[in-house]
Write a protein that holds these residues in place. Structure first.
Motif, PDB file in Angstrom:
ATOM      1  N   TYR A   1      35.495  38.618  42.780  1.00 45.56           N
ATOM      2  CA  TYR A   1      35.186  40.052  42.810  1.00 45.56           C
ATOM      3  C   TYR A   1      33.678  40.287  42.940  1.00 45.56           C
ATOM      4  O   TYR A   1      33.230  41.111  43.737  1.00 45.56           O
TER       5      TYR A   1
ATOM      6  N   GLY B   1      38.997  35.266  39.250  1.00 45.57           N
ATOM      7  CA  GLY B   1      39.125  36.612  39.815  1.00 45.57           C
ATOM      8  C   GLY B   1      37.816  37.376  39.741  1.00 45.57           C
ATOM      9  O   GLY B   1      37.401  38.024  40.714  1.00 45.57           O
ATOM     10  N   LEU B   2      37.134  37.293  38.602  1.00 42.69           N
ATOM     11  CA  LEU B   2      35.852  37.988  38.449  1.00 42.69           C
ATOM     12  C   LEU B   2      34.778  37.406  39.361  1.00 42.69           C
ATOM     13  O   LEU B   2      33.971  38.144  39.938  1.00 42.69           O
TER      14      LEU B   2
ATOM     15  N   MET C   1      32.410  39.572  46.426  1.00 42.13           N
ATOM     16  CA  MET C   1      32.858  40.489  47.480  1.00 42.13           C
ATOM     17  C   MET C   1      31.721  41.375  47.975  1.00 42.13           C
ATOM     18  O   MET C   1      31.736  41.831  49.111  1.00 42.13           O
TER      19      MET C   1
ATOM     20  N   LEU D   1      41.799  42.185  45.276  1.00 43.53           N
ATOM     21  CA  LEU D   1      41.274  42.479  43.941  1.00 43.53           C
ATOM     22  C   LEU D   1      40.820  43.932  43.800  1.00 43.53           C
ATOM     23  O   LEU D   1      40.737  44.440  42.693  1.00 43.53           O
ATOM     24  N   GLY D   2      40.550  44.600  44.920  1.00 43.86           N
ATOM     25  CA  GLY D   2      40.188  46.020  44.880  1.00 43.86           C
ATOM     26  C   GLY D   2      41.304  46.856  44.262  1.00 43.86           C
ATOM     27  O   GLY D   2      41.062  47.609  43.310  1.00 43.86           O
TER      28      GLY D   2
ATOM     29  N   SER E   1      41.545  46.213  40.616  1.00 44.26           N
ATOM     30  CA  SER E   1      40.491  46.926  39.889  1.00 44.26           C
ATOM     31  C   SER E   1      40.851  48.400  39.714  1.00 44.26           C
ATOM     32  O   SER E   1      40.648  48.967  38.631  1.00 44.26           O
TER      33      SER E   1
ATOM     34  N   GLY F   1      39.892  38.123  48.115  1.00 45.33           N
ATOM     35  CA  GLY F   1      39.149  39.126  47.365  1.00 45.33           C
ATOM     36  C   GLY F   1      39.581  40.546  47.674  1.00 45.33           C
ATOM     37  O   GLY F   1      39.496  41.431  46.814  1.00 45.33           O
TER      38      GLY F   1
END
Length: 103
Positions: A28, A24-25, A31, A92-93, A96, A89
């Motif tokens: 991210y 995930g990181l 992106m 993932l916003g 976050s 991705g």
């Protein structure tokens, strides 16, 4: 087979990809645009180079990341999200934002 049974393996596969430690990181970080290996490593300092190499290979095999070789001297390699990776991705916003608010 009902729709839930058809959907469940796909949803599980998605969670397996983004839930695997560091994936995930990495997604991210990518992106924001193409990154070299060292840039990704600098962005996630607690991630070892060996593990980053392993995860990048897995993400490449899944069709989420492309390893782009730039034929310069010395040869330069950048990692870029594919369309599939960019769409993944994009979810993932909100994750976050949730993390910033609740954690």
């Amino acid at each position: 087979m009902n729709d839930f049974q058809k959907l469940c393996p796909k949803v599980q596969k998605t969670f397996d990809i983004i839930g695997k430690r560091w994936n995930g990181l990495i997604i991210y970080v990518l992106m924001s645009g193409p990154k070299r290996f060292s840039e990704i490593h600098t962005s996630i300092p607690s991630l070892s180079k060996r593990m980053l190499t392993e995860r990048m290979k897995e993400l490449e095999d899944e069709g989420i990341v492309i390893r782009h070789v730039i034929p310069e001297r010395p040869v330069r390699i950048e990692y870029i999200l594919t369309k599939k990776g960019t769409e993944l991705g994009s979810i993932l916003g909100p994750v976050s934002q949730w993390a910033n608010e609740w954690l």
